[in-house]
Write a protein that holds these residues in place. Structure first.
Motif, short mmCIF file in Angstrom:
data_model
loop_
_atom_site.label_atom_id
_atom_site.label_comp_id
_atom_site.label_asym_id
_atom_site.label_seq_id
_atom_site.Cartn_x
_atom_site.Cartn_y
_atom_site.Cartn_z
N PHE A 104 -0.49 -13.71 11.68
CA PHE A 104 0.24 -13.23 10.39
C PHE A 104 1.24 -13.48 11.56
O PHE A 104 1.83 -13.52 12.45
CB PHE A 104 0.57 -11.64 10.01
N PRO A 125 1.68 -7.14 9.45
CA PRO A 125 0.79 -6.02 9.05
C PRO A 125 -0.26 -6.36 10.12
O PRO A 125 -0.58 -6.94 11.11
CB PRO A 125 -0.17 -7.15 8.22
N PHE A 140 0.25 -3.48 4.69
CA PHE A 140 1.78 -4.23 4.71
C PHE A 140 2.41 -3.36 4.70
O PHE A 140 2.09 -2.23 3.94
CB PHE A 140 1.11 -4.73 3.70
N THR A 170 7.40 -9.51 1.21
CA THR A 170 7.16 -9.06 2.46
C THR A 170 7.69 -9.81 3.66
O THR A 170 7.46 -9.23 4.43
CB THR A 170 5.61 -9.52 2.17
N ILE A 220 6.43 -11.86 4.74
CA ILE A 220 5.60 -12.49 5.42
C ILE A 220 3.93 -13.78 5.10
O ILE A 220 4.40 -13.93 4.02
CB ILE A 220 4.34 -11.17 5.80
#
Length: 168
Positions: free
Chosen positions: A7, A39, A51, A69, A71
């Motif tokens: 991530f 995450p 998340f 997010t 991400i």
């Protein structure tokens, strides 16, 4: 366990663009971006990577929110990340992913939007409950799953974008 993914945060520029596109305002965007948590699993036996909400929000019955997010994830070929609501939110409030299960393919990482993962959730309660989550609260979980392809598969195309980017 195999280690098959990593991530990362999307760039600040990508996050700001997607945040403004979603919410119209970028007030406090630097603080929001800096506070994004990658995450992670809650325990060594957890399959799901939680998340975390980049901001506090409330969902009344029937309301929906699309969450940028911040991400992205680099995934080895042959694996996919599946996104689901956190179990407790689904059980207590009937929170649902709008696309039932979010699918993050390994080639999404290289998309023009940096593979920015969005989660669109709805409070689908039939009990009149309102969902309130604070900044940094876990709201969905991602599980990595290995997949196979058919013997006669000859696809060589790669995606460049999210929904609808494969032309289907």
């Amino acid at each position: 366990m195999q280690r098959i993914a990593k991530f990362e945060k999307v760039s600040f520029e990508q996050f700001r663009k997607d945040w403004e596109d979603t919410f119209g305002s970028a007030d406090g965007i630097e603080t929001i971006y800096n506070d994004i948590k990658l995450p992670k699993r809650a325990t060594s036996g957890s399959a799901g990577y939680d998340f975390y909400a980049p901001m506090a929000f409330e969902l009344k019955p029937g309301e929906t929110i699309k969450i940028p997010t911040g991400i992205r994830v680099k995934i080895n070929d042959g694996w996919v990340l599946k996104l689901y609501p956190r179990s407790g939110l689904g059980f207590k409030f009937r929170v649902q992913m709008n696309n039932t299960v979010g699918i993050i393919d390994s080639d999404y990482y290289n998309s023009d939007n940096e593979g920015h993962i969005f989660c669109k959730i709805t409070n689908d309660t039939n009990e009149g409950k309102t969902v309130s989550l604070h900044n940094g609260a876990g709201f969905c979980q991602g599980i990595f799953v290995e997949y196979g392809i058919t013997f006669d598969d000859d696809v060589t195309e790669e995606r460049n974008g999210g929904f609808g980017s494969t032309g289907n």
